[in-house]
Design an enzyme around this catalytic site. Structure first.
Site, PDB file in Angstrom:
ATOM      1  N   CYS A   2       0.812  -1.139  -0.054  1.00  0.00           N
ATOM      2  CA  CYS A   2       0.104   0.046  -0.094  1.00  0.00           C
ATOM      3  C   CYS A   2       0.543   1.169  -0.076  1.00  0.00           C
ATOM      4  CB  CYS A   2      -0.819   0.329   0.956  1.00  0.00           C
ATOM      5  SG  CYS A   2      -1.686  -1.319   1.503  1.00  0.00           S
ATOM      6  N   ASP A 101      -2.712  -9.549   7.925  1.00  0.00           N
ATOM      7  CA  ASP A 101      -1.310  -9.267   8.560  1.00  0.00           C
ATOM      8  C   ASP A 101      -1.452  -7.708   9.235  1.00  0.00           C
ATOM      9  OD1 ASP A 101      -1.365  -8.124   5.893  1.00  0.00           O
ATOM     10  OD2 ASP A 101       0.919  -8.409   5.752  1.00  0.00           O
TER      11      ASP A 101
END
EC number: 6.3.5.4
Length: 664
Positions: A2, A101
């Protein structure tokens, strides 16, 4: 994978903070086109653009714990998240997602505080907000795989995965920093905490920073060290040890809810990764590579040999000099730093090719040469260290093996090389013995700047302050410098993460698994004398790779240099050819820059030296960067310079948290 961005302002930002954070996220939307969101509370805005690879359905960000006291914006992958989740659940930590995660990273912070970061196996950059204390923590992975920039501006702390996001903050303007440029030119990359921009810093690898209630300097949660117990078993046991560590590293990096491909260069490292991936993947592995039209740089024959041997579905992208010239500005925009070679541009094009093939994440071989002493730099360091005790014949034999790929290291040049290495057989720059020859090219490039300050002063200060550095061997110091400069500052960023994420592709590096780095440190130089590089690694995979792959001399990845701009004359070359345009870079030594440009443009490629080629590429990429960020204001107006992608923002808004008021 990201991108994150945000700011912490005290007093809170006047105006519309939601518009500011939305604009900041818009500048980095190429990093995460799948989902975006931001979080607001008193004085803080932080958000994420998400590339959904793990838990696409439930991993939306920003994410909170069940109490909504803690909020996280996360960029990266925690490959051992399954094991950490089990441990945290055993300690009573509550989870709301099945296998995100990001949630593991947040719960690990709540449970262990800063000690959690050393437990993470994988690259990351994150921001965590504690609404009860008003605190904010920023942290970055141990090898600097994921970027995290910060800057102070108008009483606010700005942070982002890419510096261009700061251009969207009210009143922020980019300026290039001549002292930092000098260091970049000399060392080839920014130092761990530096950028080319005045007032913009990187959070160094292996560090975290706590803000709120007063600013704090970055603090290390783990120091880089190669001081591990030596492997005391037999050579076959060492071979098995290295093989198993790499097998586990690849297996962890195949944890994904999307298909994982592989970058295949045709060399040993990417071939090892490809071999393990074909054994462990649930599907036929797709491999990708660059094929140069210029045969001086092309390795497509080796790539095809490995692909056919391992049965991968291979795709090669042909790249020409015109392709490099046409795409350099776009690649520089994403790299955000001057570059000393053009090799990052083909990788920029390759990531676009991979994205168009429907692949979001790839494995690659970066980190192997640093861990297993694969660079000629390490052999050169050992040769120079022993120089005074060698015979003339031994010196000549050593020189002949250093750079078989370079013509100027051939037999006809040995007389010159003997004299050169004699000069550099004694340390001149304290602590930098291993890199002094390399830095001569950098010293030449630093002459581009009008300022004549010592371009190595900051690096000398860094190594003088580094814990345990002075006690390291010459080879270990060389490793340390590679892990702190060229690896994170160019190979993992300019040539790696930055150009991959330009097209929304995540790059995973099994050789950067901490267990692999420790295994390499344990076996290095114990079963060979350092001249047969990667001896144990080669033996670990010799049986399953083509003999040519394990036996051939190392061929570094290279791309055409300054000659492509002379041959294809892109429009932006006027930034150097026009005296008026060149004069806008008022920090340059205009006379030296003009002489260099004229010489490169007028000379045959074979008459341009390596140091001149590197200095010219530095000069050109600096001019492009200056145009994009300083004159054109990259990041302003909500990222108008970025590709036009849809940005879907979900809002979690918490106003006046201390009074208990909340709005969604």
């Amino acid at each position: 994978m990201c991108g994150i961005a945000g700011f912490l302002a005290d007093p809170p930002l006047t105006g519309a903070p939601d518009e500011v954070i939305t604009s900041m996220l818009s500048t980095i939307r190429h990093r995460g086109p799948d989902q975006a969101g931001y979080y607001l509370d008193d004085g803080l805005a932080m958000g994420t653009v998400r590339l959904a690879i793990v838990d696409p359905a439930d991993g939306a960000q920003p994410m909170s714990d069940p109490t909504e006291r803690y909020w996280i914006c996360f960029n990266g992958e925690i490959y051992n998240h399954v094991e950490l989740r089990a441990e945290l659940e055993g300690l009573g930590r509550p989870f709301r997602t099945d296998h995100s995660d990001t949630e593991v990273a947040l719960q690990a912070w709540i449970q262990w505080g800063p000690a959690c970061f050393a437990r993470f196996n994988g690259p990351f950059a994150l921001a965590i907000r504690d609404t009860a204390t008003g605190g904010l923590v920023l942290a970055r992975d141990r090898y600097g795989k994921r970027p995290l920039y910060y800057a102070e501006h108008g009483g606010a702390l700005l942070f982002a995965s890419e510096a261009k996001a700061f251009g969207a903050f009210p009143g922020f303007r980019f300026e290039l920093s001549p002292p930092d440029l000098a260091s970049i030119y000399a060392v080839w990359t920014p130092l761990p905490d530096r950028t080319p921009f005045a007032g913009v810093r990187q959070l160094p690898m292996g560090c975290y920073l706590e803000a709120g209630g007063g600013r704090r300097s970055p603090r290390a949660y783990e120091e880089l060290s190669f001081d591990v117990p030596g492997f005391d078993g037999t050579e076959p046991e060492a071979v098995a040890f290295v093989r198993e560590s790499l097998r586990t590293a690849v297996e962890l990096r195949l944890r994904s809810d999307v298909e994982v491909g592989v970058y295949l260069s045709g060399g040993l490292d990417s071939s090892v990764v490809t071999s393990l991936a074909t054994q462990l993947s649930r599907h036929q592995v797709r491999t990708f590579s660059v094929a140069f039209r210029d045969k001086n740089f092309d390795e497509s024959d080796s790539q095809l040999l490995v692909a056919e041997h391992l049965g991968t579905l291979h795709s090669a992208l042909p790249v020409t000099g015109a392709d490099i010239a046409d795409n350099l500005p776009s690649a520089v925009y994403h790299a955000e730093v001057p570059a000393f070679r053009t090799s990052f541009v083909p990788m920029f094009l390759l990531s676009r090719h991979v994205r168009d093939a429907g692949i979001k994440t790839v494995l690659s071989g970066e980190g192997s040469d640093e861990a297993f002493l694969g660079y000629s730099l390490f052999r050169e360091t050992m040769l120079r260290e022993r120089w005074h005790g060698l015979t003339d014949a031994e010196r000549r034999a050593g020189l002949a093996t250093l750079h078989p790929e370079l013509s100027h290291f051939g037999p006809a040049h040995q007389g010159h090389l003997l004299g050169l290495y004699q000069q550099f057989a004694t340390e001149r720059l304290p602590g930098l013995f291993s890199h002094e020859l390399r830095y001569q090219n950098g010293r030449f490039a630093a002459r581009l700047l009008a300022s004549r300050e010592d371009p190595f002063a900051d690096l000398l200060d860094l190594v003088a302050r580094a814990p345990g550095y002075q006690a390291m061997s010459a080879v270990q110091k060389a490793q340390w410098l590679e892990y702190k400069t060229l690896l994170p500052g160019f190979l993992l960023s300019t040539q790696g993460e930055r150009v991959a994420l330009a097209h929304s592709v995540e790059n995973r590096c099994p050789f950067l698994d901490p267990a692999v780095v420790r295994a390499a440190s344990a076996v290095n130089l114990r079963f060979d004398d350092g001249w047969n590089e990667k001896a144990v690694l080669k033996k670990a995979f010799r049986a399953e790779l083509p003999q040519w792959t394990t036996d051939r001399p190392k061929q570094p990845y290279r791309a055409p240099g300054s000659e492509v701009f002379k041959e294809h004359r892109p429009d932006y070359l006027e930034l150097l050819l026009s005296d008026a345009e060149l004069g806008k870079l008022d920090f340059l030594d205009q006379r030296f820059a003009r002489r260099l440009t004229d010489r490169v443009m007028a000379s045959p490629a074979e008459d341009v030296s390596t140091k001149e080629d590197q200095a010219f590429v530095y000069l050109l990429t600096t001019a492009v960067l200056h145009r994009q960020f300083v004159l054109d204001g990259a990041g302003r107006n909500g990222g108008s310079a970025a590709p036009a992608l849809d940005l879907k923002v979900t809002v979690d808004r918490r106003h006046a948290v201390r009074t208990g008021k909340e709005a969604r």
